[in-house]
Design a protein around this motif. Structure first.
Motif, mmCIF file in Angstrom:
data_model
loop_
_atom_site.group_PDB
_atom_site.id
_atom_site.type_symbol
_atom_site.label_atom_id
_atom_site.label_comp_id
_atom_site.label_asym_id
_atom_site.label_seq_id
_atom_site.Cartn_x
_atom_site.Cartn_y
_atom_site.Cartn_z
ATOM 1 N N MET A 1 0.845 -1.179 0.000
ATOM 2 C CA MET A 1 0.000 0.000 0.000
ATOM 3 C C MET A 1 0.882 1.232 0.000
ATOM 4 N N MET B 1 4.369 5.777 3.205
ATOM 5 C CA MET B 1 4.197 5.718 4.652
ATOM 6 C C MET B 1 3.031 6.616 5.068
ATOM 7 N N GLN C 1 0.392 7.474 3.393
ATOM 8 C CA GLN C 1 -0.879 6.845 3.015
ATOM 9 C C GLN C 1 -1.232 5.720 3.983
ATOM 10 N N ARG C 2 -0.225 4.974 4.430
ATOM 11 C CA ARG C 2 -0.485 3.887 5.380
ATOM 12 C C ARG C 2 -0.938 4.439 6.734
ATOM 13 N N TRP D 1 -4.510 5.720 6.277
ATOM 14 C CA TRP D 1 -5.447 4.602 6.135
ATOM 15 C C TRP D 1 -5.731 3.958 7.485
ATOM 16 N N ALA D 2 -4.667 3.680 8.247
ATOM 17 C CA ALA D 2 -4.835 3.035 9.546
ATOM 18 C C ALA D 2 -5.593 3.945 10.514
ATOM 19 N N TRP E 1 5.473 -2.075 9.170
ATOM 20 C CA TRP E 1 4.491 -1.891 8.089
ATOM 21 C C TRP E 1 4.394 -0.415 7.697
ATOM 22 N N LEU E 2 4.581 0.472 8.676
ATOM 23 C CA LEU E 2 4.502 1.903 8.372
ATOM 24 C C LEU E 2 5.661 2.376 7.509
#
Length: 65
Positions: A1, A4, A6-7, A10-11, A63-64
């Motif tokens: 995705m 960073m 955008q992640r 989103w979260a 993940w970030l």
């Protein structure tokens, strides 16, 4: 995705949080959250800030990145 930023966005949205609520939950400034979400290239996010944001969002800090 994506990036960073955008992640993070989103979260945050998935958890129904505003940038201010995320900042409060993570113990960082709202400005720091905004910079993360904008992928502000002027500053590299401090690893500690990323870890705090990840914990507040209940996601893996790796993940970030």
């Amino acid at each position: 995705m994506g990036t960073m930023g955008q992640r993070v966005a989103w979260a945050r949205q998935r958890r129904g949080m505003t940038q201010g609520q995320l900042a409060d939950a993570a113990g960082v400034s709202r400005m720091a959250v905004g910079r993360l979400e904008r992928d502000d290239n002027k500053t590299v996010p401090h690893p500690g800030t990323l870890r705090l944001v990840a914990l507040a969002l209940d996601v893996d800090p790796l993940w970030l990145r």
